[in-house]
Scaffold this active site. Structure first.
Site, PDB file in Angstrom:
ATOM      1  N   PHE A  59       0.770  -1.171  -0.076  1.00 38.54           N
ATOM      2  CA  PHE A  59       0.171  -0.137   0.106  1.00 38.54           C
ATOM      3  C   PHE A  59       0.827   1.195   0.083  1.00 38.54           C
ATOM      4  O   PHE A  59       0.341   2.400   0.076  1.00 38.54           O
ATOM      5  CB  PHE A  59      -0.972   0.059   1.274  1.00 38.54           C
ATOM      6  CG  PHE A  59      -2.161  -0.885   0.851  1.00 38.54           C
ATOM      7  CD1 PHE A  59      -2.512  -1.276  -0.480  1.00 38.54           C
ATOM      8  CD2 PHE A  59      -3.239  -1.287   2.071  1.00 38.54           C
ATOM      9  CE1 PHE A  59      -3.491  -2.189  -0.656  1.00 38.54           C
ATOM     10  CE2 PHE A  59      -4.194  -1.791   1.850  1.00 38.54           C
ATOM     11  CZ  PHE A  59      -4.518  -2.437   0.474  1.00 38.54           C
ATOM     12  N   ARG A  60       2.213   1.049   0.116  1.00 34.85           N
ATOM     13  CA  ARG A  60       3.102   2.498  -0.169  1.00 34.85           C
ATOM     14  C   ARG A  60       2.864   3.340   0.969  1.00 34.85           C
ATOM     15  O   ARG A  60       3.418   4.493   0.433  1.00 34.85           O
ATOM     16  CB  ARG A  60       2.765   2.831  -1.507  1.00 34.85           C
ATOM     17  CG  ARG A  60       2.652   1.935  -2.811  1.00 34.85           C
ATOM     18  CD  ARG A  60       3.788   1.090  -3.080  1.00 34.85           C
ATOM     19  NE  ARG A  60       3.726   0.508  -4.189  1.00 34.85           N
ATOM     20  CZ  ARG A  60       4.690  -0.799  -4.462  1.00 34.85           C
ATOM     21  NH1 ARG A  60       5.394  -1.055  -3.614  1.00 34.85           N
ATOM     22  NH2 ARG A  60       4.601  -1.294  -5.520  1.00 34.85           N
ATOM     23  N   ASN A  90       8.057  -3.118   2.632  1.00 35.08           N
ATOM     24  CA  ASN A  90       8.802  -2.058   1.833  1.00 35.08           C
ATOM     25  C   ASN A  90       8.118  -0.926   1.372  1.00 35.08           C
ATOM     26  O   ASN A  90       8.184  -0.436   0.282  1.00 35.08           O
ATOM     27  CB  ASN A  90       9.281  -2.847   0.405  1.00 35.08           C
ATOM     28  CG  ASN A  90       8.133  -3.230  -0.524  1.00 35.08           C
ATOM     29  OD1 ASN A  90       7.079  -3.354   0.008  1.00 35.08           O
ATOM     30  ND2 ASN A  90       8.237  -3.225  -1.502  1.00 35.08           N
ATOM     31  N   LYS A 140       9.155 -10.770   6.606  1.00 30.85           N
ATOM     32  CA  LYS A 140       9.234 -10.683   5.039  1.00 30.85           C
ATOM     33  C   LYS A 140      10.558 -10.513   4.729  1.00 30.85           C
ATOM     34  O   LYS A 140      11.173  -9.311   5.226  1.00 30.85           O
ATOM     35  CB  LYS A 140       8.216  -9.944   4.454  1.00 30.85           C
ATOM     36  CG  LYS A 140       8.341  -9.653   2.884  1.00 30.85           C
ATOM     37  CD  LYS A 140       7.646 -10.833   2.182  1.00 30.85           C
ATOM     38  CE  LYS A 140       8.161 -10.808   0.713  1.00 30.85           C
ATOM     39  NZ  LYS A 140       7.212  -9.770  -0.208  1.00 30.85           N
ATOM     40  N   HIS A 173      10.208 -13.756  -0.583  1.00 34.17           N
ATOM     41  CA  HIS A 173      10.297 -13.554  -1.888  1.00 34.17           C
ATOM     42  C   HIS A 173      11.609 -14.444  -2.265  1.00 34.17           C
ATOM     43  O   HIS A 173      12.804 -14.068  -1.926  1.00 34.17           O
ATOM     44  CB  HIS A 173      10.385 -12.033  -2.079  1.00 34.17           C
ATOM     45  CG  HIS A 173      10.713 -11.802  -3.323  1.00 34.17           C
ATOM     46  ND1 HIS A 173       9.790 -10.777  -4.068  1.00 34.17           N
ATOM     47  CD2 HIS A 173      11.468 -12.168  -4.620  1.00 34.17           C
ATOM     48  CE1 HIS A 173      10.221 -10.912  -5.606  1.00 34.17           C
ATOM     49  NE2 HIS A 173      11.258 -11.405  -5.624  1.00 34.17           N
ATOM     50  N   ASP A 299      -0.318  -9.827  -4.602  1.00 34.54           N
ATOM     51  CA  ASP A 299       0.707  -8.997  -4.598  1.00 34.54           C
ATOM     52  C   ASP A 299       0.387  -7.625  -5.303  1.00 34.54           C
ATOM     53  O   ASP A 299       1.172  -7.319  -6.369  1.00 34.54           O
ATOM     54  CB  ASP A 299       1.773  -9.622  -5.686  1.00 34.54           C
ATOM     55  CG  ASP A 299       3.263  -9.276  -5.315  1.00 34.54           C
ATOM     56  OD1 ASP A 299       3.284  -8.232  -4.615  1.00 34.54           O
ATOM     57  OD2 ASP A 299       4.094  -9.819  -6.045  1.00 34.54           O
ATOM     58  N   HIS A 303       2.171   1.126  -8.997  1.00 30.34           N
ATOM     59  CA  HIS A 303       3.101   2.206  -9.386  1.00 30.34           C
ATOM     60  C   HIS A 303       2.278   3.210 -10.050  1.00 30.34           C
ATOM     61  O   HIS A 303       1.235   2.964 -10.767  1.00 30.34           O
ATOM     62  CB  HIS A 303       4.262   1.587 -10.085  1.00 30.34           C
ATOM     63  CG  HIS A 303       5.018   0.584  -9.406  1.00 30.34           C
ATOM     64  ND1 HIS A 303       5.958   0.868  -8.465  1.00 30.34           N
ATOM     65  CD2 HIS A 303       4.881  -0.553  -9.648  1.00 30.34           C
ATOM     66  CE1 HIS A 303       6.547   0.192  -7.829  1.00 30.34           C
ATOM     67  NE2 HIS A 303       5.924  -1.121  -8.447  1.00 30.34           N
ATOM     68  N   PRO A 318       8.724  -2.842 -10.808  1.00 30.07           N
ATOM     69  CA  PRO A 318       8.304  -3.956 -10.948  1.00 30.07           C
ATOM     70  C   PRO A 318       6.895  -4.024 -10.155  1.00 30.07           C
ATOM     71  O   PRO A 318       6.763  -3.334  -8.941  1.00 30.07           O
ATOM     72  CB  PRO A 318       8.875  -5.024 -10.579  1.00 30.07           C
ATOM     73  CG  PRO A 318       9.790  -4.605  -9.511  1.00 30.07           C
ATOM     74  CD  PRO A 318      10.071  -2.951  -9.926  1.00 30.07           C
ATOM     75  N   GLY A 319       5.824  -4.391 -10.750  1.00 29.39           N
ATOM     76  CA  GLY A 319       4.450  -4.594 -10.007  1.00 29.39           C
ATOM     77  C   GLY A 319       3.273  -4.291 -10.604  1.00 29.39           C
ATOM     78  O   GLY A 319       3.184  -3.568 -11.654  1.00 29.39           O
TER      79      GLY A 319
HETATM   80  O1  DOR Z   1       6.707  -7.028  -8.609  1.00 31.30           O
HETATM   81  C1  DOR Z   1       6.960  -6.855  -7.658  1.00 31.30           C
HETATM   82  N1  DOR Z   1       6.550  -5.470  -6.812  1.00 31.30           N
HETATM   83  N2  DOR Z   1       7.831  -7.707  -6.795  1.00 31.30           N
HETATM   84  C2  DOR Z   1       8.204  -7.262  -5.542  1.00 31.30           C
HETATM   85  O2  DOR Z   1       8.793  -8.250  -5.032  1.00 31.30           O
HETATM   86  C3  DOR Z   1       8.027  -6.200  -5.074  1.00 31.30           C
HETATM   87  C4  DOR Z   1       6.978  -5.391  -5.598  1.00 31.30           C
HETATM   88  C5  DOR Z   1       6.693  -4.047  -5.261  1.00 31.30           C
HETATM   89  O3  DOR Z   1       7.035  -3.484  -4.157  1.00 31.30           O
HETATM   90  O4  DOR Z   1       6.540  -3.037  -6.267  1.00 31.30           O
HETATM   91 ZN    ZN Z   2       5.010  -8.226  -3.129  1.00 38.37          ZN
END
Ligand code: DOR
Ligand code: ZN
Length: 430
Positions: A59-60, A90, A140, A173, A299, A303, A318-319
Protein backbone atom coordinates in the site's frame (compact mmCIF):
# COMPACT_ATOMS: atom_id res chain seq x y z
CA UNK A 1 -33.39 -8.80 17.93
CA UNK A 2 -30.13 -8.53 15.99
CA UNK A 3 -28.63 -5.46 14.26
CA UNK A 4 -29.08 -6.70 10.71
CA UNK A 5 -30.04 -9.75 8.68
CA UNK A 6 -28.49 -10.68 5.37
CA UNK A 7 -31.64 -12.24 4.04
CA UNK A 8 -31.74 -15.09 1.51
CA UNK A 9 -28.02 -15.54 0.93
CA UNK A 10 -26.87 -18.51 -1.12
CA UNK A 11 -24.11 -20.41 0.67
CA UNK A 12 -21.73 -22.35 -1.55
CA UNK A 13 -20.80 -25.09 -2.30
CA UNK A 14 -23.92 -26.36 -0.45
CA UNK A 15 -26.25 -24.12 -2.50
CA UNK A 16 -28.36 -23.58 0.60
CA UNK A 17 -30.38 -20.40 1.06
CA UNK A 18 -30.00 -18.95 4.54
CA UNK A 19 -30.27 -15.69 6.42
CA UNK A 20 -27.32 -14.40 8.40
CA UNK A 21 -27.89 -12.47 11.62
CA UNK A 22 -25.26 -9.86 12.50
CA UNK A 23 -24.70 -8.19 15.85
CA UNK A 24 -21.78 -6.00 16.94
CA UNK A 25 -19.85 -6.85 13.82
CA UNK A 26 -20.12 -10.60 14.27
CA UNK A 27 -22.22 -13.40 12.86
CA UNK A 28 -24.63 -14.42 15.63
CA UNK A 29 -27.17 -16.52 13.83
CA UNK A 30 -27.64 -18.60 10.70
CA UNK A 31 -31.32 -19.30 10.02
CA UNK A 32 -33.40 -20.68 7.22
CA UNK A 33 -35.73 -17.71 7.32
CA UNK A 34 -35.05 -14.21 8.66
CA UNK A 35 -37.56 -13.02 11.26
CA UNK A 36 -40.08 -10.59 9.81
CA UNK A 37 -39.91 -6.88 10.62
CA UNK A 38 -36.24 -6.94 11.60
CA UNK A 39 -33.77 -4.84 9.63
CA UNK A 40 -32.45 -6.71 6.63
CA UNK A 41 -30.70 -6.55 3.30
CA UNK A 42 -32.40 -8.87 0.85
CA UNK A 43 -29.75 -10.65 -1.21
CA UNK A 44 -32.34 -12.44 -3.37
CA UNK A 45 -30.38 -15.69 -3.38
CA UNK A 46 -27.06 -14.20 -4.55
CA UNK A 47 -23.94 -16.15 -3.65
CA UNK A 48 -22.26 -14.95 -0.45
CA UNK A 49 -18.63 -15.78 0.28
CA UNK A 50 -16.62 -15.08 3.43
CA UNK A 51 -14.75 -11.79 2.92
CA UNK A 52 -11.59 -12.46 0.95
CA UNK A 53 -8.18 -12.17 2.60
CA UNK A 54 -5.19 -10.82 0.70
CA UNK A 55 -2.01 -11.71 2.55
CA UNK A 56 0.14 -9.81 0.06
CA UNK A 57 -0.47 -6.12 -0.68
CA UNK A 58 1.84 -3.13 -1.11
CA UNK A 59 0.00 0.00 0.00
CA UNK A 60 3.08 2.29 -0.22
CA UNK A 61 2.11 4.14 2.95
CA UNK A 62 4.18 5.86 4.30
CA UNK A 63 6.71 7.30 1.90
CA UNK A 64 5.42 6.36 -1.52
CA UNK A 65 1.85 7.58 -1.29
CA UNK A 66 1.95 9.06 -4.78
CA UNK A 67 1.60 5.41 -5.90
CA UNK A 68 -1.10 4.31 -3.40
CA UNK A 69 -2.02 4.90 0.22
CA UNK A 70 -3.89 2.99 2.89
CA UNK A 71 -7.14 4.71 1.90
CA UNK A 72 -6.98 4.13 -1.87
CA UNK A 73 -5.50 0.66 -1.38
CA UNK A 74 -8.32 -0.42 0.89
CA UNK A 75 -10.89 1.18 -1.43
CA UNK A 76 -9.50 -1.14 -4.12
CA UNK A 77 -9.65 -4.04 -1.64
CA UNK A 78 -13.30 -3.37 -0.77
CA UNK A 79 -14.24 -2.99 -4.44
CA UNK A 80 -12.56 -6.33 -5.16
CA UNK A 81 -14.26 -8.24 -2.32
CA UNK A 82 -11.27 -8.26 0.07
CA UNK A 83 -12.14 -7.56 3.70
CA UNK A 84 -8.72 -8.25 5.26
CA UNK A 85 -5.33 -7.29 3.86
CA UNK A 86 -1.77 -7.81 5.05
CA UNK A 87 0.59 -5.02 4.02
CA UNK A 88 4.19 -5.58 2.97
CA UNK A 89 7.08 -3.79 4.71
CA UNK A 90 8.87 -2.23 1.71
CA UNK A 91 7.62 1.28 2.39
CA UNK A 92 9.71 4.35 3.28
CA UNK A 93 10.77 3.94 5.99
CA UNK A 94 10.63 0.14 5.80
CA UNK A 95 8.49 -1.52 8.48
CA UNK A 96 11.52 -3.08 10.13
CA UNK A 97 11.67 -1.15 13.40
CA UNK A 98 9.22 -0.87 16.27
CA UNK A 99 8.92 2.84 15.51
CA UNK A 100 8.09 2.32 11.83
CA UNK A 101 5.69 -0.54 12.65
CA UNK A 102 3.77 1.60 15.15
CA UNK A 103 3.78 4.50 12.71
CA UNK A 104 2.22 2.32 10.01
CA UNK A 105 -0.38 1.01 12.46
CA UNK A 106 -1.37 4.60 13.15
CA UNK A 107 -1.68 5.35 9.44
CA UNK A 108 -3.78 2.24 8.87
CA UNK A 109 -5.94 3.06 11.87
CA UNK A 110 -6.75 6.43 10.29
CA UNK A 111 -7.17 5.36 6.71
CA UNK A 112 -8.06 1.67 6.40
CA UNK A 113 -11.58 0.79 5.28
CA UNK A 114 -11.00 -2.94 5.76
CA UNK A 115 -9.35 -5.01 8.49
CA UNK A 116 -5.60 -5.33 8.29
CA UNK A 117 -2.42 -6.88 9.57
CA UNK A 118 1.20 -6.05 8.75
CA UNK A 119 4.23 -8.03 7.69
CA UNK A 120 7.41 -6.84 9.41
CA UNK A 121 10.70 -6.36 7.64
CA UNK A 122 14.08 -7.21 9.13
CA UNK A 123 16.76 -4.55 9.43
CA UNK A 124 18.69 -4.58 12.67
CA UNK A 125 18.73 -8.10 14.17
CA UNK A 126 18.44 -6.61 17.65
CA UNK A 127 14.99 -5.28 16.83
CA UNK A 128 13.47 -8.66 15.89
CA UNK A 129 12.33 -9.57 19.38
CA UNK A 130 10.57 -6.28 20.10
CA UNK A 131 8.98 -6.27 16.64
CA UNK A 132 7.69 -9.80 17.25
CA UNK A 133 5.81 -8.56 20.32
CA UNK A 134 3.74 -6.29 18.08
CA UNK A 135 2.39 -9.46 16.42
CA UNK A 136 3.36 -9.02 12.78
CA UNK A 137 1.68 -11.52 10.43
CA UNK A 138 5.19 -12.62 9.49
CA UNK A 139 8.74 -11.42 8.93
CA UNK A 140 9.11 -10.79 5.20
CA UNK A 141 12.49 -11.37 3.56
CA UNK A 142 13.41 -10.51 -0.03
CA UNK A 143 15.97 -13.16 -1.04
CA UNK A 144 16.77 -11.21 -4.22
CA UNK A 145 18.24 -8.51 -1.97
CA UNK A 146 19.97 -10.62 0.70
CA UNK A 147 23.18 -12.65 0.73
CA UNK A 148 23.02 -16.25 1.94
CA UNK A 149 25.11 -15.52 5.05
CA UNK A 150 22.79 -12.71 6.11
CA UNK A 151 19.73 -14.87 5.50
CA UNK A 152 21.17 -17.58 7.70
CA UNK A 153 21.78 -15.05 10.46
CA UNK A 154 18.23 -13.74 10.28
CA UNK A 155 16.77 -17.24 10.43
CA UNK A 156 18.98 -18.04 13.41
CA UNK A 157 17.82 -14.90 15.20
CA UNK A 158 14.14 -15.55 14.49
CA UNK A 159 14.67 -19.16 15.57
CA UNK A 160 15.63 -17.91 19.03
CA UNK A 161 12.30 -16.20 19.64
CA UNK A 162 10.17 -17.47 22.47
CA UNK A 163 7.55 -19.63 20.77
CA UNK A 164 5.29 -20.30 23.72
CA UNK A 165 2.42 -17.93 22.92
CA UNK A 166 3.05 -17.19 19.28
CA UNK A 167 4.89 -19.02 16.53
CA UNK A 168 7.14 -16.93 14.29
CA UNK A 169 6.57 -17.18 10.55
CA UNK A 170 8.92 -16.07 7.77
CA UNK A 171 7.49 -15.02 4.39
CA UNK A 172 9.91 -15.17 1.51
CA UNK A 173 10.33 -13.59 -1.88
CA UNK A 174 12.28 -16.43 -3.49
CA UNK A 175 14.65 -15.28 -6.21
CA UNK A 176 18.35 -16.00 -5.75
CA UNK A 177 20.33 -12.77 -5.47
CA UNK A 178 23.49 -13.93 -7.26
CA UNK A 179 21.61 -15.55 -10.15
CA UNK A 180 19.48 -12.45 -10.67
CA UNK A 181 22.46 -10.08 -10.47
CA UNK A 182 24.60 -12.05 -12.91
CA UNK A 183 21.83 -12.70 -15.47
CA UNK A 184 20.70 -9.08 -15.33
CA UNK A 185 24.21 -7.69 -15.85
CA UNK A 186 24.79 -10.01 -18.79
CA UNK A 187 21.66 -8.84 -20.62
CA UNK A 188 22.19 -5.20 -19.78
CA UNK A 189 25.79 -5.26 -20.99
CA UNK A 190 24.59 -6.68 -24.31
CA UNK A 191 22.23 -3.72 -24.58
CA UNK A 192 19.04 -5.78 -24.57
CA UNK A 193 15.90 -3.69 -24.04
CA UNK A 194 13.07 -5.90 -25.25
CA UNK A 195 10.61 -6.32 -22.35
CA UNK A 196 10.51 -10.11 -22.66
CA UNK A 197 14.27 -10.13 -21.91
CA UNK A 198 13.29 -9.23 -18.38
CA UNK A 199 12.11 -12.82 -17.87
CA UNK A 200 15.61 -14.08 -18.81
CA UNK A 201 17.19 -11.71 -16.29
CA UNK A 202 15.31 -13.53 -13.54
CA UNK A 203 15.10 -17.07 -14.94
CA UNK A 204 13.13 -20.00 -13.47
CA UNK A 205 16.23 -21.41 -11.78
CA UNK A 206 16.69 -18.12 -9.88
CA UNK A 207 13.42 -19.05 -8.17
CA UNK A 208 14.05 -22.77 -7.67
CA UNK A 209 17.52 -22.13 -6.21
CA UNK A 210 16.05 -19.67 -3.73
CA UNK A 211 13.18 -22.00 -2.86
CA UNK A 212 15.64 -24.84 -2.14
CA UNK A 213 17.70 -22.54 0.08
CA UNK A 214 14.63 -21.35 1.93
CA UNK A 215 13.53 -24.94 2.57
CA UNK A 216 17.00 -25.81 3.85
CA UNK A 217 16.91 -22.89 6.29
CA UNK A 218 13.41 -23.83 7.48
CA UNK A 219 14.67 -27.34 8.21
CA UNK A 220 17.86 -26.15 9.88
CA UNK A 221 16.15 -23.72 12.25
CA UNK A 222 12.81 -25.59 12.57
CA UNK A 223 10.90 -22.52 11.48
CA UNK A 224 7.64 -22.11 9.59
CA UNK A 225 8.03 -20.42 6.23
CA UNK A 226 5.57 -19.09 3.66
CA UNK A 227 6.76 -18.84 0.07
CA UNK A 228 5.24 -15.85 -1.71
CA UNK A 229 4.17 -15.66 -5.37
CA UNK A 230 5.45 -19.01 -6.64
CA UNK A 231 5.73 -18.61 -10.41
CA UNK A 232 7.44 -21.81 -11.55
CA UNK A 233 5.95 -25.30 -11.65
CA UNK A 234 9.13 -26.90 -10.34
CA UNK A 235 9.12 -24.65 -7.25
CA UNK A 236 5.69 -25.93 -6.31
CA UNK A 237 6.96 -29.46 -6.59
CA UNK A 238 9.98 -28.73 -4.37
CA UNK A 239 7.78 -27.07 -1.77
CA UNK A 240 5.23 -29.88 -1.69
CA UNK A 241 7.90 -32.58 -1.43
CA UNK A 242 9.44 -30.71 1.50
CA UNK A 243 6.00 -30.33 3.09
CA UNK A 244 5.47 -34.08 2.83
CA UNK A 245 8.81 -34.72 4.48
CA UNK A 246 7.74 -32.59 7.44
CA UNK A 247 8.93 -29.05 6.66
CA UNK A 248 6.51 -26.43 7.93
CA UNK A 249 6.00 -24.64 4.63
CA UNK A 250 3.09 -23.04 2.80
CA UNK A 251 2.92 -21.48 -0.65
CA UNK A 252 1.13 -18.69 -2.46
CA UNK A 253 0.45 -17.93 -6.10
CA UNK A 254 -0.75 -14.75 -7.79
CA UNK A 255 -3.44 -14.27 -10.42
CA UNK A 256 -0.88 -12.95 -12.92
CA UNK A 257 1.50 -15.90 -12.68
CA UNK A 258 -1.46 -18.23 -13.07
CA UNK A 259 -3.39 -16.55 -15.88
CA UNK A 260 -0.69 -14.67 -17.81
CA UNK A 261 2.56 -15.68 -19.45
CA UNK A 262 5.55 -14.11 -21.14
CA UNK A 263 3.40 -13.12 -24.16
CA UNK A 264 1.93 -10.40 -21.97
CA UNK A 265 5.38 -8.93 -21.35
CA UNK A 266 5.65 -8.58 -25.11
CA UNK A 267 2.15 -7.15 -25.38
CA UNK A 268 2.13 -4.73 -22.44
CA UNK A 269 5.86 -4.13 -21.93
CA UNK A 270 6.70 -2.52 -18.60
CA UNK A 271 3.07 -2.64 -17.42
CA UNK A 272 3.47 -6.42 -17.19
CA UNK A 273 6.87 -6.20 -15.48
CA UNK A 274 6.75 -7.88 -12.08
CA UNK A 275 9.06 -9.84 -9.78
CA UNK A 276 9.23 -12.75 -10.23
CA UNK A 277 8.55 -12.22 -13.93
CA UNK A 278 5.80 -13.74 -16.04
CA UNK A 279 6.95 -17.13 -17.30
CA UNK A 280 6.98 -19.09 -20.51
CA UNK A 281 4.15 -21.63 -20.90
CA UNK A 282 6.49 -24.54 -20.19
CA UNK A 283 7.59 -23.37 -16.74
CA UNK A 284 4.55 -21.48 -15.55
CA UNK A 285 2.05 -22.70 -13.01
CA UNK A 286 -1.32 -23.74 -14.37
CA UNK A 287 -4.85 -24.31 -13.07
CA UNK A 288 -4.38 -28.08 -12.90
CA UNK A 289 -1.68 -27.56 -10.23
CA UNK A 290 -4.04 -25.69 -7.93
CA UNK A 291 -4.43 -28.67 -5.60
CA UNK A 292 -0.84 -28.14 -4.50
CA UNK A 293 -1.40 -24.45 -3.75
CA UNK A 294 -2.17 -23.10 -0.26
CA UNK A 295 -3.30 -19.53 -0.93
CA UNK A 296 -3.80 -16.91 -3.58
CA UNK A 297 -2.18 -13.56 -2.80
CA UNK A 298 -2.65 -10.74 -5.27
CA UNK A 299 0.76 -9.06 -4.75
CA UNK A 300 -1.11 -5.81 -5.39
CA UNK A 301 1.95 -3.68 -6.31
CA UNK A 302 0.83 -0.29 -7.63
CA UNK A 303 3.07 2.24 -9.40
CA UNK A 304 2.28 5.31 -11.49
CA UNK A 305 1.79 4.82 -15.22
CA UNK A 306 4.45 7.48 -15.81
CA UNK A 307 7.17 5.66 -13.89
CA UNK A 308 6.14 2.39 -15.54
CA UNK A 309 6.05 3.74 -19.10
CA UNK A 310 8.59 6.52 -19.30
CA UNK A 311 11.60 4.36 -18.51
CA UNK A 312 13.18 1.36 -20.12
CA UNK A 313 12.42 -2.19 -18.99
CA UNK A 314 15.41 -2.29 -16.62
CA UNK A 315 14.55 0.96 -14.87
CA UNK A 316 10.75 0.73 -14.71
CA UNK A 317 9.52 -0.47 -11.29
CA UNK A 318 8.10 -4.00 -11.10
CA UNK A 319 4.53 -4.58 -9.97
CA UNK A 320 0.91 -5.05 -10.99
CA UNK A 321 -2.20 -3.78 -9.16
CA UNK A 322 -4.47 -6.75 -8.65
CA UNK A 323 -7.03 -6.25 -5.91
CA UNK A 324 -9.76 -5.42 -8.41
CA UNK A 325 -9.01 -8.13 -10.96
CA UNK A 326 -8.52 -11.24 -8.82
CA UNK A 327 -12.10 -12.13 -7.88
CA UNK A 328 -13.69 -11.58 -11.33
CA UNK A 329 -10.91 -13.68 -12.87
CA UNK A 330 -11.52 -16.59 -10.49
CA UNK A 331 -15.32 -16.34 -10.66
CA UNK A 332 -14.97 -16.61 -14.43
CA UNK A 333 -13.10 -19.88 -13.95
CA UNK A 334 -15.87 -21.12 -11.65
CA UNK A 335 -18.44 -20.29 -14.33
CA UNK A 336 -16.31 -22.30 -16.75
CA UNK A 337 -16.23 -25.21 -14.27
CA UNK A 338 -12.43 -25.03 -14.12
CA UNK A 339 -12.42 -24.51 -10.35
CA UNK A 340 -15.00 -24.85 -7.59
CA UNK A 341 -16.40 -22.45 -5.00
CA UNK A 342 -15.11 -24.78 -2.30
CA UNK A 343 -11.59 -24.47 -3.64
CA UNK A 344 -11.83 -20.70 -4.03
CA UNK A 345 -12.90 -20.37 -0.39
CA UNK A 346 -9.97 -22.52 0.70
CA UNK A 347 -7.45 -20.42 -1.25
CA UNK A 348 -8.77 -16.93 -0.58
CA UNK A 349 -10.45 -17.22 2.82
CA UNK A 350 -9.81 -20.30 4.96
CA UNK A 351 -6.12 -20.99 4.36
CA UNK A 352 -4.91 -17.37 4.60
CA UNK A 353 -6.84 -17.06 7.90
CA UNK A 354 -5.18 -20.15 9.33
CA UNK A 355 -1.64 -19.55 8.00
CA UNK A 356 -1.51 -15.98 9.32
CA UNK A 357 -3.56 -16.68 12.47
CA UNK A 358 -6.33 -14.21 11.65
CA UNK A 359 -8.86 -14.92 14.35
CA UNK A 360 -12.52 -14.57 13.39
CA UNK A 361 -11.74 -14.61 9.68
CA UNK A 362 -12.24 -16.93 6.74
CA UNK A 363 -15.55 -18.65 7.51
CA UNK A 364 -19.27 -17.92 7.56
CA UNK A 365 -20.04 -19.37 10.98
CA UNK A 366 -21.55 -18.19 14.22
CA UNK A 367 -19.02 -16.17 16.20
CA UNK A 368 -16.93 -15.15 13.18
CA UNK A 369 -16.56 -11.56 11.99
CA UNK A 370 -19.38 -10.40 9.71
CA UNK A 371 -17.11 -10.04 6.66
CA UNK A 372 -18.70 -10.96 3.34
CA UNK A 373 -18.53 -10.48 -0.37
CA UNK A 374 -21.72 -10.92 -2.36
CA UNK A 375 -21.15 -11.92 -5.97
CA UNK A 376 -23.26 -11.84 -9.10
CA UNK A 377 -22.30 -14.95 -11.05
CA UNK A 378 -24.19 -13.79 -14.13
CA UNK A 379 -22.75 -10.32 -14.52
CA UNK A 380 -20.41 -10.05 -17.48
CA UNK A 381 -17.83 -7.44 -18.30
CA UNK A 382 -14.25 -6.73 -19.27
CA UNK A 383 -11.37 -5.76 -17.00
CA UNK A 384 -11.21 -1.98 -17.19
CA UNK A 385 -8.40 -0.33 -15.21
CA UNK A 386 -9.95 3.14 -15.73
CA UNK A 387 -12.55 2.03 -13.20
CA UNK A 388 -10.08 0.91 -10.52
CA UNK A 389 -10.32 2.58 -7.12
CA UNK A 390 -6.57 1.97 -6.82
CA UNK A 391 -4.39 4.92 -7.84
CA UNK A 392 -2.68 2.56 -10.30
CA UNK A 393 -5.05 2.52 -13.26
CA UNK A 394 -3.25 -0.01 -15.45
CA UNK A 395 -3.41 -3.76 -15.85
CA UNK A 396 -2.02 -6.44 -18.13
CA UNK A 397 -5.48 -8.03 -17.71
CA UNK A 398 -7.05 -5.04 -19.48
CA UNK A 399 -9.76 -6.05 -21.94
CA UNK A 400 -10.05 -9.64 -20.68
CA UNK A 401 -13.69 -10.79 -20.56
CA UNK A 402 -15.02 -11.93 -17.22
CA UNK A 403 -18.26 -13.43 -15.96
CA UNK A 404 -18.92 -13.15 -12.24
CA UNK A 405 -18.39 -9.94 -10.27
CA UNK A 406 -18.34 -8.78 -6.65
CA UNK A 407 -21.36 -6.54 -6.05
CA UNK A 408 -21.32 -5.92 -2.31
CA UNK A 409 -18.63 -6.07 0.37
CA UNK A 410 -19.25 -5.98 4.09
CA UNK A 411 -16.62 -5.63 6.82
CA UNK A 412 -17.62 -6.23 10.45
CA UNK A 413 -21.29 -5.85 9.53
CA UNK A 414 -20.74 -2.52 7.72
CA UNK A 415 -21.23 -2.05 4.01
CA UNK A 416 -17.99 -0.81 2.45
CA UNK A 417 -18.64 -1.43 -1.23
CA UNK A 418 -22.05 -1.46 -2.86
CA UNK A 419 -22.37 -1.71 -6.65
CA UNK A 420 -19.08 0.14 -7.15
CA UNK A 421 -19.76 2.77 -4.53
CA UNK A 422 -17.32 2.91 -1.60
CA UNK A 423 -18.68 3.70 1.84
CA UNK A 424 -16.98 4.90 4.98
CA UNK A 425 -15.70 2.31 7.45
CA UNK A 426 -12.99 1.97 10.06
CA UNK A 427 -10.96 -1.19 9.62
CA UNK A 428 -9.32 -2.80 12.63
CA UNK A 429 -5.92 -4.35 13.32
CA UNK A 430 -6.10 -8.08 13.74
O1 DOR B 1 6.78 -7.01 -8.71
C1 DOR B 1 7.06 -6.75 -7.55
N1 DOR B 1 6.72 -5.57 -7.00
N2 DOR B 1 7.72 -7.65 -6.81
C2 DOR B 1 8.20 -7.34 -5.59
O2 DOR B 1 8.80 -8.17 -4.98
C3 DOR B 1 8.02 -6.00 -5.03
C4 DOR B 1 6.84 -5.35 -5.59
C5 DOR B 1 6.77 -3.89 -5.28
O3 DOR B 1 6.90 -3.52 -4.13
O4 DOR B 1 6.55 -3.09 -6.21
ZN1 ZN C 1 5.08 -8.33 -3.23
Amino acid sequence: MVDLWLKDAKIVPENRIISIGIEDGRIVSLKKIAPKREENINLRESVVLPGLIDAHVHFRDPGLTYKENFRTGTMAAAAGGFTTVIDMPNTIPPTNTVKAFKEKLKIADHKSLVDYSLHAGVGNLKEIESLFKLKPASFKLFMDLLDDAVLDEIFREIGKLNRENQKPLISLHCEDKDTVTISTQKLQSKGRYKPEKYADARPPHAETIAVSNALKLARKYKLAIHICHVSVKESLQLINEAKESGVNVTNEITPHHLFLDIKYLRKYGNLAKTNPPLRDPENKITLDLLNGVDIIGTDHAPHTITEKMEQNIWKAPPGIPNLETALPLFLTQINRRRITFAHLKTLLCENPASIFHLEGKGFIKEGMDADFVVVDMKEEGVINPDKFKSKAKYSPFKGISVKGMPVMTMVGGNLVADEGEILKNKGKYI
